[in-house]
Design a protein around this motif. Structure first.
Motif, mmCIF file in Angstrom:
data_model
loop_
_atom_site.group_PDB
_atom_site.id
_atom_site.type_symbol
_atom_site.label_atom_id
_atom_site.label_comp_id
_atom_site.label_asym_id
_atom_site.label_seq_id
_atom_site.Cartn_x
_atom_site.Cartn_y
_atom_site.Cartn_z
ATOM 1 N N THR A 114 72.609 35.151 27.330
ATOM 2 C CA THR A 114 73.955 34.652 27.648
ATOM 3 C C THR A 114 74.822 35.749 28.252
ATOM 4 N N LEU A 115 74.748 36.945 27.683
ATOM 5 C CA LEU A 115 75.532 38.063 28.215
ATOM 6 C C LEU A 115 75.105 38.411 29.633
ATOM 7 N N LEU A 116 73.792 38.418 29.882
ATOM 8 C CA LEU A 116 73.298 38.708 31.232
ATOM 9 C C LEU A 116 73.714 37.612 32.217
ATOM 10 N N ALA A 117 73.614 36.357 31.781
ATOM 11 C CA ALA A 117 73.991 35.240 32.651
ATOM 12 C C ALA A 117 75.472 35.311 33.009
ATOM 13 N N LYS A 118 76.292 35.639 32.034
ATOM 14 C CA LYS A 118 77.733 35.766 32.305
ATOM 15 C C LYS A 118 78.019 36.924 33.258
ATOM 16 N N LYS A 119 77.286 38.015 33.067
ATOM 17 C CA LYS A 119 77.489 39.174 33.929
ATOM 18 C C LYS A 119 77.117 38.857 35.370
ATOM 19 N N PHE A 120 75.969 38.228 35.567
ATOM 20 C CA PHE A 120 75.534 37.872 36.918
ATOM 21 C C PHE A 120 76.449 36.816 37.532
#
Length: 281
Positions: free
Chosen positions: A267-273
């Protein structure tokens, strides 16, 4: 696993318990995180372990018939919750000190009672890390009652709990009986932790109450959405962890926590991208 569940009652009990725990742990965990009491689960889980070890000791030495170690764990958890709340009212300027005090007491009692019960054995191991075949029918009934009680209280006192979580002073001035609700809330927390230990284990129970909430916070747009998403993430972690634990023949607690952490990281990676793409666009 479906065939095994149909054949063995213990596996069915564990799966039903997992569904209940995946619901109530993140549900209550949302309020715990908002109130900045995330470490309370660690403190109460170790007190619960002391109660479980005491139950095993009584069972081994004196043939305790009326209460199982799971039940004594619940009693100790409730007692620890009351101690924490009393200490928080005594140390008003340093309320967080109540948690390490209670945790230390729980660890100390656990060591003593485990030694008296002839040390670490398979029973203690199951409570430390969870088990896919450790839930009896009576345990399931206790956990079901706990779940109904927690859900009922949160629905009935949602506005009061919400107000106390975000602005305790305003809530108190508004006429909310803060002290009574605080005690009720922390007793509910103790019950949920004791219930969750059967599936996740003492050492990992706090993760099930915080990781799904941490994941939900990153995608939810309101407090109610945070609760809903936390429950969804919690159920996914528990169900996937139980299935993985069954096929890999390992305690499910570790797989549940790993999956919950994976969901958080994804989730954190998806939000960052997403934000990077949106900013560039």
């Amino acid at each position: 696993m479906l065939d095994a569940m149909l054949s063995f009652e213990l596996l069915r009990n564990t799966f039903y318990t997992g569904l209940l725990v995946g619901l109530i742990a993140p549900l209550l965990g949302t309020f715990i995180v908002v109130r900045r009491l995330s470490l309370i689960a660690d403190g109460l889980s170790h007190v619960t372990l002391a109660g479980i070890a005491f139950g095993l000791f009584m069972q081994k030495k004196y043939t305790l018939l009326f209460f199982t170690p799971f039940h004594t764990g619940i009693f100790f958890a409730i007692g620890g919750a009351i101690v924490i709340e009393n200490l928080r009212s005594i140390y008003k300027a340093f309320q967080e000190i109540a948690i390490p005090i209670t945790l230390s007491l729980g660890v100390g009692m656990s060591v003593v009672f485990i030694a008296l019960a002839d040390g670490i054995n398979t029973d203690i191991f199951a409570y430390l890390f969870g088990s896919v075949a450790a839930v009896s029918r009576s345990d399931l009934y206790v956990i079901l009652f706990t779940s109904v009680f927690v859900i009922f209280v949160i629905i009935f006192l949602y506005k009061e709990l919400f107000a106390l979580s975000f602005d305790e002073e305003f809530a108190t001035v508004s006429g909310i009986r803060a002290k009574l609700i605080h005690y009720l809330f922390i007793v509910m927390t103790a019950l949920v932790i004791a219930a969750s230990i059967r599936i996740v284990g003492v050492l990992l129970v706090s993760a099930l109450m915080t990781l799904p909430v941490a994941t939900a916070i990153r995608v939810a747009k309101s407090f109610k959405q945070t609760i809903l998403y936390s429950i969804i993430y919690g159920e996914v972690a528990v169900i996937t962890g139980l299935i993985s634990g069954y096929y890999l023949e390992i305690p499910p607690g570790g797989t549940i926590v790993i999956i919950a952490a994976f969901l958080l990281g994804a989730t954190l990676l998806a939000k960052k991208f997403y934000f990077s793409y949106k900013y560039k666009g």
